[in-house]
Design a protein around this motif. Structure first.
Motif, short mmCIF file in Angstrom:
data_model
loop_
_atom_site.label_atom_id
_atom_site.label_comp_id
_atom_site.label_asym_id
_atom_site.label_seq_id
_atom_site.Cartn_x
_atom_site.Cartn_y
_atom_site.Cartn_z
N GLU A 220 -3.31 -4.12 55.55
CA GLU A 220 -3.96 -4.77 54.44
C GLU A 220 -3.36 -4.29 53.14
O GLU A 220 -2.85 -3.18 53.05
CB GLU A 220 -5.47 -4.45 54.40
CG GLU A 220 -6.29 -5.18 55.41
CD GLU A 220 -7.79 -4.94 55.22
OE1 GLU A 220 -8.19 -4.29 54.23
OE2 GLU A 220 -8.54 -5.42 56.06
N MET B 229 4.37 -9.69 53.73
CA MET B 229 3.84 -9.80 52.37
C MET B 229 4.96 -9.49 51.39
O MET B 229 5.71 -8.54 51.59
CB MET B 229 2.71 -8.82 52.11
CG MET B 229 1.39 -9.16 52.70
SD MET B 229 0.12 -8.00 52.11
CE MET B 229 -1.27 -8.57 53.04
N CYS C 159 2.32 -14.53 51.36
CA CYS C 159 2.04 -14.08 52.73
C CYS C 159 2.45 -15.17 53.72
O CYS C 159 2.16 -16.34 53.51
CB CYS C 159 0.55 -13.79 52.90
SG CYS C 159 -0.10 -12.49 51.86
N LYS D 234 -10.57 -15.34 47.45
CA LYS D 234 -10.65 -14.25 48.42
C LYS D 234 -11.14 -13.00 47.70
O LYS D 234 -11.09 -12.93 46.48
CB LYS D 234 -9.27 -13.94 49.00
CG LYS D 234 -8.69 -14.99 49.89
CD LYS D 234 -7.37 -14.49 50.43
CE LYS D 234 -6.83 -15.39 51.51
NZ LYS D 234 -5.62 -14.84 52.09
N GLU E 230 0.94 -18.48 52.08
CA GLU E 230 -0.12 -18.26 51.10
C GLU E 230 0.49 -17.73 49.82
O GLU E 230 1.35 -16.85 49.86
CB GLU E 230 -1.12 -17.22 51.59
CG GLU E 230 -2.04 -17.66 52.66
CD GLU E 230 -3.06 -16.57 53.02
OE1 GLU E 230 -2.99 -15.45 52.44
OE2 GLU E 230 -3.90 -16.83 53.87
N ASN F 223 -1.03 -15.74 46.86
CA ASN F 223 -2.22 -15.03 46.42
C ASN F 223 -1.98 -14.49 45.02
O ASN F 223 -1.06 -13.70 44.81
CB ASN F 223 -2.54 -13.88 47.38
CG ASN F 223 -2.92 -14.40 48.75
OD1 ASN F 223 -4.01 -14.91 48.94
ND2 ASN F 223 -2.00 -14.30 49.70
N ASN G 121 -9.12 -7.42 49.23
CA ASN G 121 -8.32 -6.97 50.37
C ASN G 121 -7.65 -8.15 51.05
O ASN G 121 -8.31 -9.06 51.53
CB ASN G 121 -9.19 -6.22 51.39
CG ASN G 121 -9.70 -4.91 50.85
OD1 ASN G 121 -9.08 -4.29 50.00
ND2 ASN G 121 -10.86 -4.50 51.32
N LEU G 122 -6.31 -8.12 51.06
CA LEU G 122 -5.54 -9.16 51.74
C LEU G 122 -5.12 -8.65 53.11
O LEU G 122 -4.46 -7.61 53.20
CB LEU G 122 -4.29 -9.53 50.94
CG LEU G 122 -4.48 -10.17 49.58
CD1 LEU G 122 -3.14 -10.51 48.97
CD2 LEU G 122 -5.35 -11.41 49.67
N LYS G 123 -5.47 -9.38 54.13
CA LYS G 123 -5.09 -9.01 55.49
C LYS G 123 -3.72 -9.61 55.80
O LYS G 123 -3.45 -10.76 55.49
CB LYS G 123 -6.14 -9.53 56.47
CG LYS G 123 -6.08 -8.90 57.82
CD LYS G 123 -7.43 -9.08 58.50
CE LYS G 123 -7.48 -8.51 59.87
NZ LYS G 123 -7.06 -7.16 60.01
N CYS H 243 -6.17 -17.96 46.20
CA CYS H 243 -5.22 -18.19 47.30
C CYS H 243 -4.88 -19.68 47.36
O CYS H 243 -5.77 -20.52 47.48
CB CYS H 243 -5.82 -17.75 48.62
SG CYS H 243 -4.76 -18.10 50.04
#
Length: 154
Positions: A125, A43, A59, A33, A146, A148, A36-38, A135
């Protein structure tokens, strides 16, 4: 992607989750990825220092977090992500990352971890410390999670 940075986390899930009452843990896929993690709803961010530096961010969605908290609390119904449920989910991220830390040390990589930071809500984010994030998608009793990882180069 270096499996030496992935396997300790997958192994942590395989080791820790059954001890808490979860039956089925499946690694689904691994992907790259951007930084930026949406948000999916929840989280959990843990800092890592030592031979590896960076962050791991777990996540999952809020419903999944409530199901996990319920299982961790011996089936007590969790209808909202209140302080007790947040504490359970935070402790889970701590247990998983501490177990991954032990797994790393068995391969000669020494790390220390921070306390978890839990963030939840809708439509936010997080910006990671590296441009590329590995990820790992895990399915725990049909709850998608997830992992990350954003590590500086070794």
């Amino acid at each position: 992607m270096d499996v030496k940075l992935i396997n300790p986390f997958v192994d942590a899930f395989l080791n820790v989750m059954p001890q808490l009452g979860f039956q089925e843990i499946k690694k689904q896929n691994v992907s790259l990825k951007g930084k930026n993690l949406k948000s999916q709803g929840v989280m959990l961010n843990i800092g890592i220092v030592g031979d590896i530096k960076g962050n791991v961010v777990y996540c999952l969605d809020i419903e999944g977090a409530k199901k996990i908290a319920s299982t961790m609390m011996m089936g007590f119904p969790v209808t909202e992500l209140d302080d007790m449920a947040q504490s359970a989910i935070s402790e889970l991220s701590n247990m998983l990352t501490a177990n991954a830390s032990t797994n790393f040390s068995e391969s000669g990589v020494n790390i220390n971890i921070s306390t978890p930071t839990l963030i939840f809500g809708n439509d936010f984010e997080a910006k990671m410390n590296t441009d590329k994030v590995i990820c790992i998608n895990i399915l725990v009793d049909d709850i998608p999670i997830e992992i990350n990882t954003a590590f500086e180069k070794l």
